[in-house]
Structure formats: structure tokens, C-alpha cells
Scaffold this motif. Structure first.
Motif, PDB file in Angstrom:
ATOM      1  N   ARG A  28       5.965   1.823  -5.829  1.00 42.62           N
ATOM      2  CA  ARG A  28       5.231   2.998  -5.309  1.00 42.62           C
ATOM      3  C   ARG A  28       3.747   2.667  -5.142  1.00 42.62           C
ATOM      4  O   ARG A  28       3.117   3.042  -4.146  1.00 42.62           O
ATOM      5  N   ASP A  32       2.063   3.336  -1.730  1.00 44.41           N
ATOM      6  CA  ASP A  32       1.192   4.516  -1.658  1.00 44.41           C
ATOM      7  C   ASP A  32      -0.293   4.178  -1.791  1.00 44.41           C
ATOM      8  O   ASP A  32      -1.134   4.854  -1.198  1.00 44.41           O
ATOM      9  N   LYS A  35      -0.787   0.262   0.376  1.00 45.16           N
ATOM     10  CA  LYS A  35      -0.376   0.557   1.767  1.00 45.16           C
ATOM     11  C   LYS A  35       0.001  -0.705   2.553  1.00 45.16           C
ATOM     12  O   LYS A  35      -0.379  -0.886   3.717  1.00 45.16           O
TER      13      LYS A  35
END
Ligand code: HMN
Length: 288
Positions: A28, A32, A35
Motif C-alpha cells: 500500500r 499510495d 505512487k
């Protein structure tokens, strides 16, 4: 398949077991926060060569389940046991991995015919594409332009992860094979590789520095070299500190300082001393 791919590190608990919650958090964070465009799973940075086949499969499953189709996924399946390499290639393909990669077979000083046979054997048994993983400093396997050309004759071989400081060879491969994918493998040399028009990069430090890697790559593509050099400079300040402190352990501690449950490395990789953990926290504060 172009762009910046994190060579995903893996979270292990104190006993060396895969820490599923931590691994999901690392995934993640890469999607997130950093990127990045994709993840390279079970490479050197994922401690692939320290894991059992079952652990490797578990990592492939968890990562695919967390990512779904949010970013591209490359599965590194290379193993000295060729049956295991084939099995992992089939496993990752069935899970939906976008491409495979396999390190050149190492340790026994295989000749080129044997290296070629290794890739062709994997590819005969699986319906997926292959990115050669060339990292001579760790494998002792160096290939020349003609040998890359022979490997590229197999249409399923779509590119190479080029982890070597040989920019002469890199330029020759780029020039000779405009349609193959070339990924730069040394994060500290990303700008130099991007100037030679590689298609992307795969790196361990992108777990904590992916945003800057994306900037370097984008600026180079726009020929904004002075700006790219500034970002590469800061990046290399960080990489120099990471390398001096212990590569994978420090990446994990930097992530932990940011609240990601990145766990520990598998033995025989050692634990960081308290001093070095403090150094990593300082890097997180300064660079991340
Ligand atoms: C992988 O297989 O995990 C990576 O793609 C390997 C990658 O090329 C890294 N090489 C090693 O860790 C040996 C680099 O990102 C490297 O860690 C970085 O450039 C710092 O030297």
C-alpha cells in the motif's frame, strides 16, 4: 509495462515467517505514497534467495490479492532448481502477474548455452512474457550484446532488467533493440540510464524514495537534465547513507519510522544495532 517499479521488500517476523499484514502495508505504501507504476516481486530485495518455494508462493498470492489491478506486477521466478522456476512461473501466471522475470542461473558458472536453455525451458512451460534479470555483480554471469540478442530471439523474452554499471553495453542494447523493454537496475545511476532512453527502472530504494525516482525519470524524458541531476543528487545522498548502514535492513527501518510494519530480514542477514536503527530514523526524518 514502462515506468518505475519498486523491487518490493518483504516483511518477515522475528522468526523469519512472512508477515502478511506488514507485506500488505508495504504494498500500500508503494502504491499510495510512492505512487510507483509497478512492483517487482520476489527479487533480490524481496530476499527471494533466502526463502522456500512455499514462502515465495505466499508472497506472490498476498501481493496480487492486495494490488488487484492497481499497478503492474512482475514476478521474479528464477531459482537454481529449474523445476521450481517453472512451477513458480506457472503459479504467478495463473495468479495474473503481467510478466515474469528470472535471474540468470548462478553459482555453477553455467555457459551461455545453459543460460539460454534455462530461459527457453521456463518459457516452453508457461504462457507469459519474460524479462531477463541480469545482475553480474551478484551472479558472476555477464552477457555480451550477441548473447542478449540470442536470448531476445525468443519472442516471449520482452526485455531485460539491466543491473550493471556498463553504460556502453546498455547503449548498444538500446540501439540494437528499440522494441525490447530495458529497465535500469541501479537506482543511483537512474538518470544516466534514463538519458540512454531506457523504458523504466526497477529498484529497492524506490520502497522509500519512489517519488524522487519518478521525478528523475520524468525530467530526463523531458530533457530537463539540470533539474533531474538535482533530484538524483538528493537521491544519491540518501542511497549512500542507506548503503553505509545496511541496505535492506535500513529500508525496512525507514519504512517503520513512517508507520509501515516492514518487519525484519531473514537470516543470515543480521539485525541492525540500535545506533543504526537511529541512523535510519534520521534518514526517514530528513528524506521521506
Ligand atoms: C531486485 O531484484 O530486488 C532489485 O531489482 C535489485 C536492484 O537492482 C537493487 N540491487 C540490489 O539490491 C543488489 C538496486 O535497487 C540496489 O539495491 C540499489 O541501486 C542500491 O545500490
Amino acid at each position: 509495462m514502462n515506468g518505475i517499479y519498486t523491487a518490493l521488500i518483504c516483511s518477515f517476523d522475528e522468526n523469519g515467517k512472512v508477515n502478511e499484514k506488514g507485506l500488505r502495508e508495504i504494498v500500500r505504501h508503494n502504491i499510495d505514497v510512492q505512487k510507483v507504476d509497478g512492483l517487482y516481486v520476489n527479487g533480490s530485495s524481496g530476499e527471494n534467495f533466502l526463502m522456500s518455494a512455499d514462502q515465495k508462493k505466499k508472497v506472490f498470492e498476498i501481493v496480487k490479492d492486495e494490488v488487484k489491478d492497481e499497478v503492474k506486477l512482475i514476478a521474479q521466478v528464477g531459482a537454481l532448481d529449474i523445476d521450481e522456476a517453472v512451477e513458480l512461473a506457472q503459479f504467478a501466471t495463473d495468479l495474473g502477474y503481467d510478466a515474469l522475470s528470472a535471474v540468470t542461473p548462478f553459482y555453477y558458472r553455467f555457459d551461455f548455452e545453459e543460460v539460454k536453455d534455462y530461459y527457453n525451458t521456463i518459457l516452453e512451460n508457461v504462457d507469459n512474457k519474460m524479462i531477463i534479470y541480469s545482475i553480474p555483480a551478484l551472479t558472476g554471469v555477464s552477457m555480451n550484446l550477441e548473447q542478449f540478442a540470442e536470448l531476445f530471439e525468443n519472442e516471449k523474452v520482452i526485455g531485460v532488467k539491466f543491473t550493471a554499471p556498463d553504460f556502453f553495453l546498455l547503449e548498444r542494447i538500446r540501439h540494437a533493440f528499440p522494441d525490447k523493454l530495458i529497465y535500469s537496475g541501479f537506482d543511483e545511476m537512474l538518470l544516466s540510464a534514463a538519458v540512454l532512453n531506457v523504458d523504466g527502472a526497477i529498484g529497492s530504494t524506490f520502497n522509500v524514495n519512489g517519488q524522487r525516482a519518478k521525478q528523475i525519470y520524468a525530467l530526463a524524458k523531458e530533457s530537463r537534465i539540470d533539474e533531474a541531476r538535482e533530484v538524483q543528487k538528493v537521491t544519491n545522498d540518501l542511497i549512500a547513507e542507506i548503503l553505509a548502514n545496511g541496505l535492506y535492513q535500513t529500508i525496512k527501518e525507514i519504512l517503520k519510522a513512517q508507520g509501515v510494519d516492514a518487519g525484519y530480514c531473514r537470516k543470515p542477514m543480521k539485525r541492525l544495532t540500535e545506533d543504526k536503527v537511529e541512523n535510519a530514523k534520521a534518514m526517514a526524518a530528513k528524506y521521506c
